[in-house]
Design a protein around this motif. Structure first.
Motif, PDB file in Angstrom:
ATOM      1  N   LYS A   9      -6.551   3.948   4.013  1.00 44.40           N
ATOM      2  CA  LYS A   9      -8.043   3.946   4.366  1.00 44.40           C
ATOM      3  C   LYS A   9      -9.121   3.529   3.282  1.00 44.40           C
ATOM      4  CE  LYS A   9      -9.401   7.142   7.035  1.00 44.40           C
ATOM      5  NZ  LYS A   9      -9.898   6.573   8.080  1.00 44.40           N
ATOM      6  N   VAL A  10      -9.041   1.659   3.107  1.00 44.60           N
ATOM      7  CA  VAL A  10      -9.747   1.636   2.143  1.00 44.60           C
ATOM      8  C   VAL A  10     -11.617   0.982   1.939  1.00 44.60           C
ATOM      9  CG1 VAL A  10      -8.333  -0.212   1.096  1.00 44.60           C
ATOM     10  CG2 VAL A  10      -9.670  -1.342   3.115  1.00 44.60           C
ATOM     11  N   PHE A  11     -11.850   2.181   0.681  1.00 44.88           N
ATOM     12  CA  PHE A  11     -13.174   1.404   1.173  1.00 44.88           C
ATOM     13  C   PHE A  11     -14.518   1.204  -0.643  1.00 44.88           C
ATOM     14  CE2 PHE A  11     -11.213   5.614  -1.077  1.00 44.88           C
ATOM     15  CZ  PHE A  11     -11.686   5.765  -2.106  1.00 44.88           C
ATOM     16  N   TYR A  12     -13.130   0.224  -1.082  1.00 40.56           N
ATOM     17  CA  TYR A  12     -13.867   0.042  -2.559  1.00 40.56           C
ATOM     18  C   TYR A  12     -12.953  -1.312  -2.533  1.00 40.56           C
ATOM     19  CZ  TYR A  12     -15.590   0.037  -7.826  1.00 40.56           C
ATOM     20  OH  TYR A  12     -16.039   0.014  -8.632  1.00 40.56           O
ATOM     21  N   ASN A  13     -13.624  -1.862  -3.379  1.00 41.50           N
ATOM     22  CA  ASN A  13     -13.330  -3.211  -4.178  1.00 41.50           C
ATOM     23  C   ASN A  13     -12.802  -3.815  -5.974  1.00 41.50           C
ATOM     24  OD1 ASN A  13     -12.850  -6.455  -5.282  1.00 41.50           O
ATOM     25  ND2 ASN A  13     -12.714  -6.615  -2.803  1.00 41.50           N
ATOM     26  N   ALA A  14     -11.437  -2.745  -6.331  1.00 46.39           N
ATOM     27  CA  ALA A  14     -11.335  -3.418  -6.980  1.00 46.39           C
ATOM     28  C   ALA A  14     -11.761  -4.756  -8.618  1.00 46.39           C
ATOM     29  CB  ALA A  14     -10.402  -2.608  -7.609  1.00 46.39           C
ATOM     30  N   LYS A  15     -12.150  -5.735  -7.731  1.00 44.53           N
ATOM     31  CA  LYS A  15     -11.997  -7.573  -8.496  1.00 44.53           C
ATOM     32  C   LYS A  15     -13.875  -6.766  -8.780  1.00 44.53           C
ATOM     33  CE  LYS A  15     -11.437 -12.442  -8.061  1.00 44.53           C
ATOM     34  NZ  LYS A  15     -10.532 -13.050  -7.586  1.00 44.53           N
ATOM     35  N   HIS A  16     -14.397  -6.928  -7.562  1.00 40.99           N
ATOM     36  CA  HIS A  16     -16.133  -6.742  -7.037  1.00 40.99           C
ATOM     37  C   HIS A  16     -16.503  -5.823  -8.102  1.00 40.99           C
ATOM     38  CE1 HIS A  16     -15.829 -10.806  -6.118  1.00 40.99           C
ATOM     39  NE2 HIS A  16     -14.803 -10.361  -4.746  1.00 40.99           N
ATOM     40  N   SER A  17     -15.866  -4.353  -8.188  1.00 36.15           N
ATOM     41  CA  SER A  17     -16.845  -3.037  -8.847  1.00 36.15           C
ATOM     42  C   SER A  17     -17.807  -2.918  -7.810  1.00 36.15           C
ATOM     43  CB  SER A  17     -16.885  -3.085 -10.135  1.00 36.15           C
ATOM     44  OG  SER A  17     -16.150  -3.626 -10.969  1.00 36.15           O
ATOM     45  N   ARG A  18     -17.136  -3.125  -6.073  1.00 37.86           N
ATOM     46  CA  ARG A  18     -18.162  -2.497  -5.214  1.00 37.86           C
ATOM     47  C   ARG A  18     -17.957  -1.603  -3.998  1.00 37.86           C
ATOM     48  NH1 ARG A  18     -18.440  -5.740  -1.164  1.00 37.86           N
ATOM     49  NH2 ARG A  18     -17.494  -7.942  -1.520  1.00 37.86           N
ATOM     50  N   TYR A  19     -18.693  -0.943  -3.528  1.00 38.81           N
ATOM     51  CA  TYR A  19     -17.970  -0.220  -2.533  1.00 38.81           C
ATOM     52  C   TYR A  19     -17.943  -1.170  -0.868  1.00 38.81           C
ATOM     53  CZ  TYR A  19     -18.223   4.685  -4.255  1.00 38.81           C
ATOM     54  OH  TYR A  19     -18.014   5.563  -5.177  1.00 38.81           O
ATOM     55  N   ILE A  20     -17.094  -0.908  -0.502  1.00 39.28           N
ATOM     56  CA  ILE A  20     -16.997  -1.571   0.684  1.00 39.28           C
ATOM     57  C   ILE A  20     -16.917  -1.229   2.325  1.00 39.28           C
ATOM     58  CG2 ILE A  20     -15.373  -3.830  -0.330  1.00 39.28           C
ATOM     59  CD1 ILE A  20     -13.280  -2.978   1.029  1.00 39.28           C
ATOM     60  N   GLU A  21     -16.673  -1.721   3.488  1.00 37.27           N
ATOM     61  CA  GLU A  21     -16.741  -1.000   4.528  1.00 37.27           C
ATOM     62  C   GLU A  21     -15.455  -0.325   5.030  1.00 37.27           C
ATOM     63  OE1 GLU A  21     -17.176  -2.408   9.414  1.00 37.27           O
ATOM     64  OE2 GLU A  21     -18.050  -3.564   7.940  1.00 37.27           O
ATOM     65  N   VAL A  22     -15.557   1.084   5.497  1.00 35.45           N
ATOM     66  CA  VAL A  22     -14.565   1.715   5.131  1.00 35.45           C
ATOM     67  C   VAL A  22     -13.865   0.714   6.376  1.00 35.45           C
ATOM     68  CG1 VAL A  22     -12.745   4.000   5.608  1.00 35.45           C
ATOM     69  CG2 VAL A  22     -15.728   3.768   4.950  1.00 35.45           C
ATOM     70  N   GLU A  23     -12.169   0.411   6.469  1.00 31.59           N
ATOM     71  CA  GLU A  23     -11.192   0.117   7.549  1.00 31.59           C
ATOM     72  C   GLU A  23      -9.567   0.785   6.612  1.00 31.59           C
ATOM     73  OE1 GLU A  23      -9.361  -4.421   7.323  1.00 31.59           O
ATOM     74  OE2 GLU A  23     -11.279  -3.679   5.955  1.00 31.59           O
ATOM     75  N   ASP A  24      -9.133   0.620   8.035  1.00 26.89           N
ATOM     76  CA  ASP A  24      -7.939   1.801   7.535  1.00 26.89           C
ATOM     77  C   ASP A  24      -6.858  -0.282   8.045  1.00 26.89           C
ATOM     78  OD1 ASP A  24      -7.909   4.171   7.967  1.00 26.89           O
ATOM     79  OD2 ASP A  24      -8.514   3.977   9.946  1.00 26.89           O
ATOM     80  N   ILE A  25      -6.482  -0.030   7.208  1.00 31.39           N
ATOM     81  CA  ILE A  25      -5.415  -1.154   7.183  1.00 31.39           C
ATOM     82  C   ILE A  25      -3.691  -0.588   6.865  1.00 31.39           C
ATOM     83  CG2 ILE A  25      -4.054  -2.321   5.268  1.00 31.39           C
ATOM     84  CD1 ILE A  25      -6.991  -3.103   3.834  1.00 31.39           C
ATOM     85  N   ASN A  26      -3.004  -0.685   8.371  1.00 33.02           N
ATOM     86  CA  ASN A  26      -1.980  -0.625   8.622  1.00 33.02           C
ATOM     87  C   ASN A  26      -0.865  -1.112   8.035  1.00 33.02           C
ATOM     88  OD1 ASN A  26       0.962   0.165   9.263  1.00 33.02           O
ATOM     89  ND2 ASN A  26       0.148   0.877  11.504  1.00 33.02           N
ATOM     90  N   LEU A  27      -0.213  -0.676   6.717  1.00 32.59           N
ATOM     91  CA  LEU A  27       0.769  -1.212   5.968  1.00 32.59           C
ATOM     92  C   LEU A  27       1.713  -2.059   7.061  1.00 32.59           C
ATOM     93  CD1 LEU A  27       0.304  -0.422   1.976  1.00 32.59           C
ATOM     94  CD2 LEU A  27      -1.110  -2.571   3.154  1.00 32.59           C
ATOM     95  N   ALA A  28       2.122  -1.387   7.806  1.00 34.36           N
ATOM     96  CA  ALA A  28       3.354  -2.001   8.003  1.00 34.36           C
ATOM     97  C   ALA A  28       2.903  -2.823   8.861  1.00 34.36           C
ATOM     98  CB  ALA A  28       3.918  -0.285   9.039  1.00 34.36           C
ATOM     99  N   LYS A  29       2.187  -3.245  10.045  1.00 35.98           N
ATOM    100  CA  LYS A  29       1.459  -3.832  10.619  1.00 35.98           C
ATOM    101  C   LYS A  29       0.349  -5.058  10.258  1.00 35.98           C
ATOM    102  CE  LYS A  29       3.216  -0.372  14.281  1.00 35.98           C
ATOM    103  NZ  LYS A  29       2.336   0.400  15.686  1.00 35.98           N
ATOM    104  N   GLY A  30       1.168  -5.776  10.670  1.00 35.32           N
ATOM    105  CA  GLY A  30      -0.278  -7.273  10.664  1.00 35.32           C
ATOM    106  C   GLY A  30      -0.682  -7.593   9.131  1.00 35.32           C
ATOM    107  N   TRP A  31       0.016  -6.306   8.172  1.00 36.99           N
ATOM    108  CA  TRP A  31       0.125  -6.547   6.412  1.00 36.99           C
ATOM    109  C   TRP A  31       0.329  -6.719   5.338  1.00 36.99           C
ATOM    110  CZ3 TRP A  31      -5.537  -7.135   5.215  1.00 36.99           C
ATOM    111  CH2 TRP A  31      -6.596  -6.288   6.458  1.00 36.99           C
ATOM    112  N   ALA A  32       0.956  -7.954   6.215  1.00 43.61           N
ATOM    113  CA  ALA A  32       2.756  -8.630   5.284  1.00 43.61           C
ATOM    114  C   ALA A  32       2.934  -8.819   4.324  1.00 43.61           C
ATOM    115  CB  ALA A  32       3.712  -8.943   6.672  1.00 43.61           C
ATOM    116  N   ASP A  33       1.317  -9.470   3.860  1.00 49.30           N
ATOM    117  CA  ASP A  33       0.934 -10.182   2.555  1.00 49.30           C
ATOM    118  C   ASP A  33       0.215  -9.118   1.806  1.00 49.30           C
ATOM    119  OD1 ASP A  33      -0.538 -10.293   4.595  1.00 49.30           O
ATOM    120  OD2 ASP A  33      -1.687 -11.664   3.022  1.00 49.30           O
ATOM    121  N   VAL A  34       0.270  -8.067   1.955  1.00 47.28           N
ATOM    122  CA  VAL A  34      -0.911  -7.349   1.541  1.00 47.28           C
ATOM    123  C   VAL A  34       0.704  -5.849   0.814  1.00 47.28           C
ATOM    124  CG1 VAL A  34      -2.295  -5.063   1.231  1.00 47.28           C
ATOM    125  CG2 VAL A  34      -2.763  -7.689   2.507  1.00 47.28           C
ATOM    126  N   GLU A  35       0.356  -5.839  -0.511  1.00 46.52           N
ATOM    127  CA  GLU A  35       1.133  -5.119  -1.333  1.00 46.52           C
ATOM    128  C   GLU A  35       0.978  -3.745  -1.377  1.00 46.52           C
ATOM    129  OE1 GLU A  35       4.449  -5.223  -0.414  1.00 46.52           O
ATOM    130  OE2 GLU A  35       4.915  -7.079   0.583  1.00 46.52           O
TER     131      GLU A  35
END
Length: 410
Positions: free
Chosen positions: A360-386
């Motif tokens: 459950k992501v909520f922060y962007n480390a690169k831009h140092s800001r909060y982002i909209e809460v989002e569920d990222i299922n790394l096992a489905k559809g996010w093969a390019d994200v580790e």
């Protein structure tokens, strides 16, 4: 107490400790449960005539056995090996409700346990015996929640308040030992005893000077001797309250070590039951990962390394490995950074691929800001994200408790 039985008496669900009589030269590679009639047939086939079982670990229909428990594995030829049963879609231990639905109930239960701890501490300070029934009720609540959706309570054990360690530690140990006992396939009655004992295992700290308990600097020898007595006090308090058996073992012996280096009694080896050994591992794990007023907790991986370093000497080697397998490399509730610079909390585990949980992501480390809460299922559809690594909230100035209460419970 262990029992010796003939192979004809062996039933599915029994826990085999060792083979005591046989016609062949088969060796048991590990202790474990015989979960199928086919496994028993294979033991008969390789000449096993008599075995020792631990009746206390016999798997019950309620709750059913998990698929991850160790199966008796016979070291012989490949065709005579008894293998683990594969996981099936009809896994009876699968979560019956969603994380989002369970987490609110889990939070209320956790808060109830904290209030109960405070009340018990006050009773003891006033010279009263504690009422153990409410603790037994909370232990039942933990069990129910774990069997519905264990990730919810697991997540709460990772949401630490620096000034609440004394209350939260016992609660977390109770939750974790419930999850561990479930993983090992213990009966519901046995799990309840473990959970109750763990909830009360540190109650003796109420008799230790608070200045010593919270001292940020190194303790003197005299102060450390006082700290060591809390386990004795816990055992004494629970005995006076009418508890016995496993609860007393956990309270009195959770700081003992299998090499005899623990305290306060210096017990070692076979003097320590499996339950006391489990409590010792979990007590240390939760203490190491806890944030306190005077120190920042370790990541789970760092805590696992310390446990592994002590495995075989201070801690039971087999149980350490089983605990790590049970909790996972990145437990639910761990703050992690992804390769796309997003930061979030692991909200659902993925036992088949621990490096690809739901985050459950909520922060962007690169831009140092909060982002909209989002569920990222790394096992489905996010093969390019580790999943890059577990991180500490202090690195980004994050208040996880605030986020958790506002975004995950609502």
């Amino acid at each position: 107490m262990n029992e010796t039985i003939s192979i004809q008496q062996l039933k599915s669900g029994m826990f085999v400790v060792e083979v005591t009589k046989q016609t062949g030269k088969v060796k048991i590679k590990n202790q474990g449960w015989v979960k199928t009639a086919e496994a028993i047939k294979k033991l008969k086939k390789v000449g096993v005539l008599e075995v020792v079982i631990d009746p206390s670990k016999t798997l019950q229909k309620d709750p059913p056995p998990p698929v991850k428990t160790e199966q008796v594995d016979v070291q012989n030829s490949p065709e005579d090996t008894v293998h683990n049963e594969p996981q099936t879609p009809a896994d009876p231990w699968a979560s019956s409700v969603s994380f989002e639905k369970e987490v609110g109930k889990a939070q209320k239960l956790y808060n109830q346990a904290k209030a109960l701890q405070k009340r018990a501490f006050a009773d003891i300070q006033q010279g009263k015996n504690i009422d153990v029934k409410p603790f037994k009720d909370v232990a039942h609540g933990f069990m129910d929640s774990v069997f519905r959706q264990q990730d919810a309570l697991t997540c709460l054990t990772r949401m630490r308040e620096k000034d609440a360690y004394l209350m939260e530690h016992s609660i977390n140990v109770s939750i974790l030992i419930t999850i561990f006992a479930k993983h090992l396939g213990f009966s519901s009655d046995l799990i309840h005893e473990l959970a109750t004992g763990a909830l009360l295992h540190d109650i003796g700290k109420v008799k230790i000077d608070e200045d010593i308990l919270l001292k940020p600097s190194k303790l003197t020898d005299e102060e450390f001797e006082q700290i060591q007595q809390h386990a004795h006090f816990s055992k004494e308090i629970l005995e006076q309250a009418g508890l016995s058996g496993i609860a007393i073992e956990i309270a009195g012996f959770h700081h003992e070590r299998i090499d005899g280096s623990g305290y306060p009694y210096g017990k070692k080896g076979d003097e320590l039951s499996q339950y006391a050994r489990m409590a010792a591992i979990i007590d240390v794990y939760d203490a190491l990962t806890a944030d306190r007023v005077y120190k920042t907790g370790l990541t789970p991986i760092a805590a696992f390394k310390i446990l592994k370093d002590g495995a075989g000497t201070a801690f039971d080697d087999t149980l350490v490995n089983q605990f790590i397998q049970c909790i996972g490399v990145h437990p639910v509730g761990t703050l992690v950074k992804l390769s796309n610079h997003k930061v979030g909390i692991i909200s659902r585990s993925n036992p088949s691929n621990p490096m690809r949980p739901v985050v459950k992501v909520f922060y962007n480390a690169k831009h140092s800001r909060y982002i909209e809460v989002e569920d990222i299922n790394l096992a489905k559809g996010w093969a390019d994200v580790e999943l890059e690594a577990a991180v500490k909230p202090e690195l980004f100035g994050l208040d996880l408790m605030r986020f958790f209460k506002s975004s995950m419970i609502g």
